[in-house]
Design a protein around this motif. Structure first.
Motif, short mmCIF file in Angstrom:
data_model
loop_
_atom_site.label_atom_id
_atom_site.label_comp_id
_atom_site.label_asym_id
_atom_site.label_seq_id
_atom_site.Cartn_x
_atom_site.Cartn_y
_atom_site.Cartn_z
N GLN A 1 11.79 1.91 -0.39
CA GLN A 1 11.57 2.90 -1.44
C GLN A 1 12.24 2.51 -2.75
N GLN A 2 13.20 1.56 -2.65
CA GLN A 2 13.83 1.03 -3.86
C GLN A 2 13.10 -0.23 -4.36
N GLY A 3 11.95 -0.51 -3.72
CA GLY A 3 11.12 -1.62 -4.16
C GLY A 3 11.41 -2.94 -3.50
N GLN A 4 12.23 -2.96 -2.42
CA GLN A 4 12.58 -4.21 -1.75
C GLN A 4 11.64 -4.44 -0.56
N LEU A 5 10.67 -5.30 -0.73
CA LEU A 5 9.72 -5.63 0.33
C LEU A 5 10.32 -6.68 1.26
N SER A 6 10.04 -6.59 2.56
CA SER A 6 10.53 -7.56 3.53
C SER A 6 9.37 -8.43 4.01
N ASP B 1 0.83 -1.21 0.00
CA ASP B 1 0.00 0.00 0.00
C ASP B 1 0.86 1.26 0.00
N TYR B 2 1.98 1.20 0.72
CA TYR B 2 2.87 2.36 0.77
C TYR B 2 3.46 2.66 -0.60
N LEU B 3 3.97 1.63 -1.28
CA LEU B 3 4.58 1.85 -2.59
C LEU B 3 3.55 2.34 -3.61
N GLN B 4 2.34 1.79 -3.54
CA GLN B 4 1.29 2.25 -4.45
C GLN B 4 0.90 3.69 -4.16
N ALA B 5 0.85 4.05 -2.89
CA ALA B 5 0.50 5.42 -2.54
C ALA B 5 1.59 6.39 -2.97
N VAL B 6 2.85 6.00 -2.84
CA VAL B 6 3.95 6.86 -3.28
C VAL B 6 3.87 7.07 -4.79
N SER B 7 3.59 6.00 -5.52
CA SER B 7 3.47 6.11 -6.98
C SER B 7 2.30 7.02 -7.36
N GLN B 8 1.16 6.84 -6.69
CA GLN B 8 -0.01 7.67 -6.95
C GLN B 8 0.27 9.14 -6.60
N SER C 1 -4.82 14.30 -0.05
CA SER C 1 -5.28 13.05 0.55
C SER C 1 -4.23 11.96 0.41
N THR C 2 -3.65 11.83 -0.78
CA THR C 2 -2.65 10.79 -1.00
C THR C 2 -1.37 11.08 -0.21
N ARG C 3 -1.01 12.36 -0.09
CA ARG C 3 0.17 12.71 0.68
C ARG C 3 -0.02 12.32 2.16
N ALA C 4 -1.21 12.54 2.71
CA ALA C 4 -1.49 12.14 4.09
C ALA C 4 -1.40 10.63 4.26
N LEU C 5 -1.88 9.86 3.25
CA LEU C 5 -1.81 8.41 3.31
C LEU C 5 -0.37 7.94 3.31
N VAL C 6 0.46 8.56 2.46
CA VAL C 6 1.87 8.18 2.38
C VAL C 6 2.56 8.43 3.72
N ARG C 7 2.30 9.60 4.31
CA ARG C 7 2.92 9.94 5.59
C ARG C 7 2.48 8.97 6.70
N SER C 8 1.22 8.61 6.71
CA SER C 8 0.69 7.68 7.70
C SER C 8 1.34 6.31 7.57
N LEU C 9 1.38 5.79 6.33
CA LEU C 9 2.00 4.48 6.12
C LEU C 9 3.49 4.50 6.44
#
Length: 393
Positions: A193-198, A129-136, A170-178
């Motif tokens: 942020q480089q796309g490496q999920l753990s 969700d974080y990566l999608q929100a950053v892209s959006q 709205s999207t900026r608030a979501l990114v900050r929250s996540l």
């Protein structure tokens, strides 16, 4: 008429009979009495007389009572504790399944050290969700700039600009929250942020110290309400003591605390009153005393949760004292013996006070000359004087 020869013969027979009886009685051997006081005269209610030989056998020594400095003290009990900022109960704010547990109870861990790892599908979804929100957010920022340019040239509609601003905010608030949630879970944000999920979360210790309890095992399902570990830092242990209402007013900051507990060994652990509670607690009406141990080496002998018996020194004064063996204790009172004439000793009841360094404070309950007090041998005298008092007739 009785002749002189007849009277002489009768007298000789009487003398011979007497000598025979004396000889017979002399053949009986008396067994020695083991009690050195057995041959003394019958004692009075509070006085006893012994012979010189009995005195030597008992080892009676006399001397004067002394005026010594004694400490006034009150007794307290409590436990060893640590400040709240040096102990932690560790949980994780997301549900998951325990993957690894590399620590055991009693093991030392540094601040930030790994206690366990957790697998969580919710965690993976949060990263997505974080990566999608950053892209959006990136797209919406570009759209907002385009609408601002069009509006400045009077080409675009004002409504579209306002909509672009709302979506971007709205999207900026979501990114900050996540971002905050992921950082709270210990996520390496640069790698994400480089796309490496753990796939796992590291559960870390918020303080350096020792693991006291572990409540998890591999494969266990845990939730945010579960306490997984307890960690305590023993560098700042303190004493939490309870004092009853009657003694509370005597306690002041800076007074000395003494711990003479068998669990701590022969050496006396010394501390200082650091804080005095301001309100009584519980039905027993006790007040809490916060104390610090003066010596760090002695402090390390304490264990959090250990039950303690302590004495708080509240002052000093001059008092009459005797060696402890000179006082026959009977609860808070006792008796001593003084020599009132050669080898005659009188029993004096006393009230017992503070005891320290092998001497005990005494207060005679009736006037007495303490210049020749029995310093050694008081207990044998007491045993003989009271012999038979408890026997049933």
């Amino acid at each position: 008429m009785i002749s002189i020869e007849h009277l002489t013969m009768k007298y000789l027979l009487i003398v011979a009979a007497a000598l025979t009886l004396a000889a017979c009685s002399g053949k009986t051997t008396e067994e020695p009495d083991a009690d050195p006081l057995a041959a003394q005269a019958a004692p009075t209610a509070d006085q006893i007389t012994v012979t010189a030989e009995q005195r030597t056998a008992i080892g009676i020594q006399t001397g004067p009572a002394q005026i010594s400095t004694v400490n006034d003290e009150i007794k307290a009990n409590g436990v060893v504790d640590v400040p709240p900022q040096y102990m932690a109960s560790v949980s994780v704010p997301i549900a998951g399944i325990v993957k690894t547990v590399p620590v055991l109870a009693g093991q030392q861990v540094p601040k930030g050290g790994t206690l366990a790892t957790l697998q969580s599908l919710d965690y993976i979804q949060m990263q997505q969700d974080y990566l999608q929100a950053v892209s959006q957010l990136t797209f919406q920022q570009q759209e907002l700039e385009r609408q601002r340019t069009l509006n400045a040239e009077d080409v675009g509609a004002r409504k579209r600009l306002q909509q672009a601003e709302a979506e971007f905010g709205s999207t900026r608030a979501l990114v900050r929250s996540l971002d905050l949630k992921l950082r709270t879970l210990g996520t390496a944000m640069t790698a994400l942020q480089q796309g490496q999920l753990s796939p796992v979360i590291r559960i870390t210790s918020p303080v350096s110290g020792y693991v006291t309890t572990t409540n998890v095992h591999i494969g266990q399902q845990v939730s945010p309400t579960d306490i997984l570990f307890d960690v305590i830092n023993r560098d700042h242990m303190h004493l939490e003591l309870k004092v009853y209402e009657n003694d509370a007013f005597k306690v002041r900051k800076g007074q000395t605390i003494l711990l003479n507990d068998a669990k701590l060994g022969a050496e006396t652990v010394r501390g200082t009153v650091f804080l005095v509670g301001k309100a009584f607690q519980g039905e027993a009406h006790t007040i809490t005393i916060h104390g610090h141990v003066s010596d760090e080496r002695q402090e390390q002998r304490l264990i959090p949760g250990m039950y303690l018996n302590a004495r708080i020194l509240t002052g000093s004064r001059q008092a009459t004292t005797l060696p402890e063996e000179a006082v026959v204790r009977k609860g808070q009172e006792g008796v001593i013996y003084v020599e009132v004439s050669p080898n005659t000793f009188k029993r004096i009841p006393v009230r017992i006070g503070s005891a320290e360094q092998g001497r005990v404070e005494i207060t005679p309950l009736r006037p007495a000359d303490l210049s020749k007090t029995v310093l050694k041998g008081a207990y044998p005298l007491e045993a003989e004087l009271t012999k038979g008092e408890g026997e049933e007739e």
